[in-house]
Design an enzyme around this catalytic site. Structure first.
Site, PDB file in Angstrom:
ATOM      1  N   HIS A  40     105.381   8.379  25.145  1.00 50.46           N
ATOM      2  CA  HIS A  40     104.224   8.151  26.018  1.00 50.46           C
ATOM      3  C   HIS A  40     103.069   9.121  25.813  1.00 50.46           C
ATOM      4  O   HIS A  40     102.006   8.942  26.380  1.00 50.46           O
ATOM      5  CB  HIS A  40     104.646   8.192  27.491  1.00 50.46           C
ATOM      6  CG  HIS A  40     104.969   9.564  27.991  1.00 50.46           C
ATOM      7  ND1 HIS A  40     106.203  10.140  27.813  1.00 50.46           N
ATOM      8  CD2 HIS A  40     104.222  10.486  28.637  1.00 50.46           C
ATOM      9  CE1 HIS A  40     106.194  11.350  28.339  1.00 50.46           C
ATOM     10  NE2 HIS A  40     105.009  11.596  28.842  1.00 50.46           N
TER      11      HIS A  40
HETATM   12  C1  UD1 Z   1     101.150  11.525  32.569  1.00 54.18           C
HETATM   13  C2  UD1 Z   1     100.982  13.025  32.360  1.00 54.18           C
HETATM   14  C3  UD1 Z   1     102.060  13.528  31.423  1.00 54.18           C
HETATM   15  C4  UD1 Z   1     103.450  13.143  31.895  1.00 54.18           C
HETATM   16  C5  UD1 Z   1     103.505  11.644  32.183  1.00 54.18           C
HETATM   17  C6  UD1 Z   1     104.825  11.312  32.828  1.00 54.18           C
HETATM   18  C7  UD1 Z   1      98.658  13.822  32.447  1.00 54.18           C
HETATM   19  C8  UD1 Z   1      97.514  14.297  31.647  1.00 54.18           C
HETATM   20  N1  UD1 Z   1      99.703  13.316  31.741  1.00 54.18           N
HETATM   21  O1  UD1 Z   1     100.969  10.893  31.321  1.00 54.18           O
HETATM   22  O2  UD1 Z   1     102.000  14.944  31.381  1.00 54.18           O
HETATM   23  O3  UD1 Z   1     104.373  13.453  30.902  1.00 54.18           O
HETATM   24  O4  UD1 Z   1     102.456  11.282  33.084  1.00 54.18           O
HETATM   25  O5  UD1 Z   1     105.149   9.980  32.685  1.00 54.18           O
HETATM   26  O6  UD1 Z   1      98.639  13.901  33.645  1.00 54.18           O
HETATM   27  N2  UD1 Z   1      99.557   3.244  33.395  1.00 54.18           N
HETATM   28  C9  UD1 Z   1      99.896   2.040  33.965  1.00 54.18           C
HETATM   29  N3  UD1 Z   1     100.599   2.071  35.131  1.00 54.18           N
HETATM   30  C10 UD1 Z   1     100.959   3.221  35.762  1.00 54.18           C
HETATM   31  C11 UD1 Z   1     100.588   4.438  35.180  1.00 54.18           C
HETATM   32  C12 UD1 Z   1      99.889   4.423  33.995  1.00 54.18           C
HETATM   33  O7  UD1 Z   1      99.584   0.977  33.431  1.00 54.18           O
HETATM   34  O8  UD1 Z   1     101.621   3.158  36.833  1.00 54.18           O
HETATM   35  C13 UD1 Z   1      98.815   3.225  32.097  1.00 54.18           C
HETATM   36  C14 UD1 Z   1      97.297   3.214  32.260  1.00 54.18           C
HETATM   37  O9  UD1 Z   1      96.779   2.426  31.240  1.00 54.18           O
HETATM   38  C15 UD1 Z   1      96.930   4.673  32.025  1.00 54.18           C
HETATM   39  C16 UD1 Z   1      97.978   5.121  31.018  1.00 54.18           C
HETATM   40  O10 UD1 Z   1      99.154   4.409  31.368  1.00 54.18           O
HETATM   41  O11 UD1 Z   1      95.628   4.842  31.556  1.00 54.18           O
HETATM   42  C17 UD1 Z   1      98.249   6.602  31.009  1.00 54.18           C
HETATM   43  O12 UD1 Z   1      98.624   7.052  32.320  1.00 54.18           O
HETATM   44  P1  UD1 Z   1      98.330   8.559  32.760  1.00 54.18           P
HETATM   45  O13 UD1 Z   1      98.895   8.798  34.100  1.00 54.18           O
HETATM   46  O14 UD1 Z   1      96.904   8.866  32.552  1.00 54.18           O
HETATM   47  O15 UD1 Z   1      99.091   9.397  31.664  1.00 54.18           O
HETATM   48  P2  UD1 Z   1     100.630   9.375  31.252  1.00 54.18           P
HETATM   49  O16 UD1 Z   1     100.748   9.035  29.810  1.00 54.18           O
HETATM   50  O17 UD1 Z   1     101.414   8.577  32.217  1.00 54.18           O
HETATM   51  N1  UDP Z   2     112.504   8.267  33.157  1.00 50.59           N
HETATM   52  C1  UDP Z   2     112.949   7.148  33.873  1.00 50.59           C
HETATM   53  N2  UDP Z   2     112.692   5.914  33.348  1.00 50.59           N
HETATM   54  C2  UDP Z   2     112.034   5.710  32.168  1.00 50.59           C
HETATM   55  C3  UDP Z   2     111.598   6.862  31.461  1.00 50.59           C
HETATM   56  C4  UDP Z   2     111.839   8.113  31.981  1.00 50.59           C
HETATM   57  O1  UDP Z   2     113.547   7.287  34.927  1.00 50.59           O
HETATM   58  O2  UDP Z   2     111.858   4.552  31.760  1.00 50.59           O
HETATM   59  C5  UDP Z   2     112.758   9.601  33.712  1.00 50.59           C
HETATM   60  C6  UDP Z   2     113.533  10.507  32.789  1.00 50.59           C
HETATM   61  O3  UDP Z   2     114.922  10.325  32.966  1.00 50.59           O
HETATM   62  C7  UDP Z   2     113.057  11.879  33.227  1.00 50.59           C
HETATM   63  C8  UDP Z   2     111.623  11.633  33.587  1.00 50.59           C
HETATM   64  O4  UDP Z   2     111.506  10.245  33.880  1.00 50.59           O
HETATM   65  O5  UDP Z   2     113.764  12.316  34.381  1.00 50.59           O
HETATM   66  C9  UDP Z   2     110.741  12.018  32.449  1.00 50.59           C
HETATM   67  O6  UDP Z   2     109.471  11.498  32.647  1.00 50.59           O
HETATM   68  P1  UDP Z   2     108.417  11.297  31.480  1.00 50.59           P
HETATM   69  O7  UDP Z   2     109.104  11.173  30.189  1.00 50.59           O
HETATM   70  O8  UDP Z   2     107.549  10.183  31.911  1.00 50.59           O
HETATM   71  O9  UDP Z   2     107.547  12.630  31.569  1.00 50.59           O
HETATM   72  P2  UDP Z   2     107.700  14.114  30.995  1.00 50.59           P
HETATM   73  O10 UDP Z   2     109.037  14.628  31.344  1.00 50.59           O
HETATM   74  O11 UDP Z   2     107.439  14.062  29.535  1.00 50.59           O
HETATM   75  O12 UDP Z   2     106.595  14.834  31.679  1.00 50.59           O
END
Ligand code: UD1
Ligand code: UDP
Length: 354
Positions: A203
């Site tokens: 992601h």
């Molecule tokens: C964010 C965090 C990252 C964390 C991750 C956990 C920042 C900068 N990044 O990244 O550190 O590891 O969350 O999962 O805060 N989107 C949807 N539905 C949702 C959420 C997101 O469609 O419910 C899509 C949107 O197109 C959005 C993109 O995902 O623009 C990215 O979402 P965003 O929350 O900005 O960043 P993450 O990659 O989720």
């Molecule tokens: N996770 C989950 N379902 C998914 C992907 C991740 O429950 O489909 C959980 C995973 O087990 C861990 C946490 O989400 O506990 C990690 O989140 P993510 O990878 O989004 O973010 P990061 O840890 O890199 O910030």
């Protein structure tokens, strides 16, 4: 003690679930969801499975560019913080929600407690690295999961308010693995055999929004010829669709899964390939080898122990790691004893009594 907890993204729901359970025994917690993650499978599913109370506030900021998203959170948080006037604002990890919570609180002179403080990738091109550094530098309480995190803070001149408590994600794993085994049907519903599949997630902005990286990775998954379960973040699903990439028949691309299904998928995988911070640690605790799809990791100890290999998004390195990577014979305990939540709440309560 009154604590206002700021959450907004998937891993923060999991971390907060562990701490909230302990915090609420003797204290008041106000829960604020920024709305950074909002799809059912990215948010609500965790509240249901982990029995997290419904948030007192939901800012519903949704997705946007980094500054717009963070700025919107700041604007919407300020009046709430002023109204609630908590003793502490508690923030988790390194997302834009973390940064906004820490900044809004510090501007109002409300002490900030940062859980997962001191982590560094030393890669400032990552938005998360900026969030971590700034958050740590405005926090009064820095709860570190490892000695390395404590050392990182010391190198930046932060020594006061630093507490080595272990990782709250380990608390969550210990608490929910049994429930995962009992309740998860994921192996059956996907027709998976224990130890006979790879589990992949991806992601990070730098990986997903680079079509070459994405294609390299998906081709590597196809070339393994093994069954690959790939619960994809919505950003990743969108990127795969818009790049028009067709997937190998061995890849099961599915929607994000709930926490219990994820714990059970992790526990039974032959290997985990991920750019997630949380999943590198969960792979380690599950005793499953991990391939990290980044050029560096904050969770260096998992690599030093021999259970995690850094492969970047390079096809040859990913393939080599998937083929020949025998797990080491030792498995030292890493990131605490599963009592980080208790230690965090105790520290804050002691501080309040002073
Ligand atoms: C964010 C965090 C990252 C964390 C991750 C956990 C920042 C900068 N990044 O990244 O550190 O590891 O969350 O999962 O805060 N989107 C949807 N539905 C949702 C959420 C997101 O469609 O419910 C899509 C949107 O197109 C959005 C993109 O995902 O623009 C990215 O979402 P965003 O929350 O900005 O960043 P993450 O990659 O989720
Ligand atoms: N996770 C989950 N379902 C998914 C992907 C991740 O429950 O489909 C959980 C995973 O087990 C861990 C946490 O989400 O506990 C990690 O989140 P993510 O990878 O989004 O973010 P990061 O840890 O890199 O910030």
């Amino acid at each position: 003690m009154k604590v206002l907890t700021v959450i907004g993204a998937r891993p923060q729901f999991i971390k907060a679930a562990a701490v909230s359970r302990v915090l609420r025994r003797e204290n008041t917690e106000i829960l604020l969801h920024t709305g950074q993650h909002y799809d059912y499978q990215m948010s609500e599913v965790f509240f249901r499975e982990l029995e997290i109370p419904q948030p007192d506030y939901n800012l519903e900021v949704g997705s946007a560019g980094h500054s717009a998203q963070t700025g919107e959170m700041l604007i919407r948080m300020e009046p709430i913080f002023e109204k609630e006037r908590p003793d502490y604002v508690l923030v988790y990890g390194d997302t834009n929600s973390t940064l906004a919570g820490a900044l809004a609180a510090s501007k109002l002179s409300i002490p900030v407690a940062h859980v997962e403080a001191g982590l560094r990738s030393f890669n400032r091109a990552m938005p998360e690295e900026i969030n971590r550094v700034v958050t740590d530098h405005v926090s009064q309480f820095l709860f570190c999961p490892s000695q390395l995190a404590v050392d990182n803070l010391r190198l930046e001149g932060i020594t006061s308010g630093v507490h080595l408590v272990g990782d709250v994600m380990y608390d969550a794993v210990l608490r929910h693995t049994e429930a995962a085994e009992k309740k998860s049907n994921i192996l059956r519903s996907l027709n998976l055999t224990r130890g006979k599949y790879l589990l992949a997630t991806l992601h990070r902005q730098g990986n997903v929004e680079n079509p070459k990286h994405l294609l390299n990775f998906l081709e590597a998954l196809s070339l393994t010829k093994e069954v690959v379960v790939f619960p994809a973040h919505p950003r990743t699903l969108k990127a795969i669709k818009s790049a028009g990439i067709s997937l190998g028949g061995n890849i099961m691309l599915i929607e994000p899964v709930g926490y219990l299904d994820m714990l059970w998928l992790e526990k039974n995988a032959r290997m985990i390939l991920t750019d997630s911070g949380g999943m590198q640690k969960e792979a380690y605790w599950a005793g499953v080898p991990c391939v990290t799809l980044r050029e560096e990791t904050e969770w260096v100890e998992t690599v030093q122990s021999g259970w995690n290999v850094i492969a970047g998004m390079d096809q040859a390195r990913i393939m080599a790691a998937v083929k020949g990577f025998p797990p080491p014979s030792s498995h030292p305990s890493l990131f605490g004893a599963g009592d980080a939540s208790l230690k965090i709440v105790r520290h804050l309560m002691n501080e309040k009594r002073k």
